[in-house]
Design an enzyme around this catalytic site. Structure first.
Site, PDB file in Angstrom:
ATOM      1  N   TYR A  57      53.713  32.298  31.883  1.00 44.86           N
ATOM      2  CA  TYR A  57      53.574  32.022  33.314  1.00 44.86           C
ATOM      3  C   TYR A  57      54.750  31.190  33.807  1.00 44.86           C
ATOM      4  O   TYR A  57      54.902  30.022  33.432  1.00 44.86           O
ATOM      5  CB  TYR A  57      52.245  31.331  33.619  1.00 44.86           C
ATOM      6  CG  TYR A  57      51.017  32.179  33.328  1.00 44.86           C
ATOM      7  CD1 TYR A  57      51.089  33.575  33.360  1.00 44.86           C
ATOM      8  CD2 TYR A  57      49.794  31.595  33.010  1.00 44.86           C
ATOM      9  CE1 TYR A  57      49.975  34.356  33.089  1.00 44.86           C
ATOM     10  CE2 TYR A  57      48.669  32.373  32.749  1.00 44.86           C
ATOM     11  CZ  TYR A  57      48.775  33.757  32.787  1.00 44.86           C
ATOM     12  OH  TYR A  57      47.664  34.527  32.516  1.00 44.86           O
ATOM     13  N   TRP A 213      39.681  38.477  34.372  1.00 47.94           N
ATOM     14  CA  TRP A 213      40.807  38.106  35.226  1.00 47.94           C
ATOM     15  C   TRP A 213      40.971  39.134  36.335  1.00 47.94           C
ATOM     16  O   TRP A 213      40.463  40.251  36.252  1.00 47.94           O
ATOM     17  CB  TRP A 213      42.092  37.926  34.431  1.00 47.94           C
ATOM     18  CG  TRP A 213      42.694  39.114  33.727  1.00 47.94           C
ATOM     19  CD1 TRP A 213      42.478  39.480  32.429  1.00 47.94           C
ATOM     20  CD2 TRP A 213      43.651  40.051  34.245  1.00 47.94           C
ATOM     21  NE1 TRP A 213      43.232  40.587  32.107  1.00 47.94           N
ATOM     22  CE2 TRP A 213      43.963  40.962  33.204  1.00 47.94           C
ATOM     23  CE3 TRP A 213      44.280  40.208  35.482  1.00 47.94           C
ATOM     24  CZ2 TRP A 213      44.859  42.013  33.366  1.00 47.94           C
ATOM     25  CZ3 TRP A 213      45.179  41.260  35.652  1.00 47.94           C
ATOM     26  CH2 TRP A 213      45.460  42.134  34.601  1.00 47.94           C
ATOM     27  N   LEU A 216      39.483  39.784  42.010  1.00 46.99           N
ATOM     28  CA  LEU A 216      39.724  40.253  43.375  1.00 46.99           C
ATOM     29  C   LEU A 216      40.835  41.306  43.424  1.00 46.99           C
ATOM     30  O   LEU A 216      41.390  41.587  44.489  1.00 46.99           O
ATOM     31  CB  LEU A 216      40.072  39.068  44.285  1.00 46.99           C
ATOM     32  CG  LEU A 216      39.042  37.922  44.295  1.00 46.99           C
ATOM     33  CD1 LEU A 216      39.495  36.798  45.229  1.00 46.99           C
ATOM     34  CD2 LEU A 216      37.652  38.425  44.711  1.00 46.99           C
ATOM     35  N   SER A 269      43.070  30.948  42.879  1.00 51.26           N
ATOM     36  CA  SER A 269      43.543  30.274  44.085  1.00 51.26           C
ATOM     37  C   SER A 269      43.828  28.796  43.853  1.00 51.26           C
ATOM     38  O   SER A 269      43.123  28.126  43.093  1.00 51.26           O
ATOM     39  CB  SER A 269      42.499  30.406  45.206  1.00 51.26           C
ATOM     40  OG  SER A 269      42.925  29.724  46.369  1.00 51.26           O
TER      41      SER A 269
END
Length: 304
Positions: A57, A213, A216, A269
């Site tokens: 990441y 994961w 959305l 988020s």
């Protein structure tokens, strides 16, 4: 606000919160170290104590940013469970040689990646370490050797995988004398792969919870103008009204969590209000007919 529960991820496995805060976009949140710490404390106060990281990441920068926040209040380390992942090497250019992104699950690569993650996070131990992606060159015996060494040294408590097929999960488990404690996989109303391929069946067989994961679908459910996305938004809005949800996000989380493999769901988020919305989804009671209405809206046809 609904209650976030602590759940056992696998027999002899760790205990996670049933919602997990993902930090893969941390470097885009525009927070200073104190704001990052405040965000961490806010979701821990809600009961979300498990945090998800990976060496890849932002090329490790997200772990560094998290470690800087943790350093401001080291007592927070004992209040959270840290998950990180290894195995994806980004494109590197040096000495005139260009390399492609690739996977590396060799023993030394696992040890090096884990040591680097520990250093960036500023901690002495990971609660759980995952293989990030299946490596076509994975030697399960070498992975097992690395895991045994990391366990013996106290650097990692538990081990799992991410994005593994059922057979890949079985292969690695066959070489280990400790249980794989999760498979972190994509689960959302636009992607049924792990529900149809036997991945979640395999996890149920072992009584291992997946980490879900992209619940959305990376925001595609909200933004795409495909027939599938339009049907889904319409159905999710109907269900939000029926269930008393304040957003279709909540309906999606309720849909993911209803699966009998008992997933824990990752939240991506960095806005604490969106995190609270996910927590409130835990109160929604979705029945089987409502779950299948989402399935039908996604597929564009009824069940056979």
């Amino acid at each position: 606000m609904s209650h976030v529960e602590k759940v056992l991820m696998a027999p002899k496995g760790p205990t996670f919160s049933n919602l997990v805060q993902g930090y893969w976009r941390l470097d885009s949140w525009g927070m200073n170290a104190q704001q990052r710490l405040s965000f961490l404390k806010a979701h821990v106060e809600m009961g979300i104590t498990t945090v998800d990281h990976a060496a890849i990441y932002s090329a490790g920068h997200c772990e560094t940013l998290f470690g800087e926040a943790l350093k401001l209040d080291p007592t927070m380390r004992d209040q959270i469970e840290i998950v990180s992942k290894f195995g994806i090497n980004g494109i590197a250019t040096g000495n005139g040689e260009k390399r492609v992104s690739h996977y590396d699950s060799s023993k030394q690569a696992i040890l090096d990646s884990t040591n680097n993650s520990l250093q960036r996070l500023g901690v002495e131990q990971l609660d759980t370490l995952l293989v990030h992606r299946p490596d076509f060159l994975m030697n399960a015996d070498h992975v097992a050797e690395a895991f045994a060494e990391l366990k013996q040294s106290g650097k990692v408590k538990h081990f799992g995988v991410s994005n593994f097929t059922a057979s890949q999960f079985d292969l690695l488990q066959s070489r280990l004398d400790m249980p794989l404690v999760t498979n972190q996989v994509e689960i959302n109303p636009m992607n049924f792969d792990v529900l149809e391929s036997g991945v979640c069946d395999k996890l149920q067989q072992y009584r291992v919870r997946p980490m879900a994961w992209s619940c959305l679908a990376g925001g595609n459910i909200f933004s795409e103008q495909t027939e599938q996305a339009i049907r889904l938004r319409h159905t999710l809005a109907e269900l939000a009204e029926e269930l008393g949800a304040t957003s279709i996000d909540q309906v999606i989380f309720a849909w993911v969590l209803k699966h009998p493999s008992n997933p824990v769901a990752l939240i991506g988020s960095g806005k604490i209000e969106r995190v609270k919305e996910a927590v409130n989804a835990l109160a929604l009671q979705m029945n089987s007919e409502q779950w299948y209405r989402v399935w039908v809206a996604s597929k564009g046809h009824g069940v056979a």
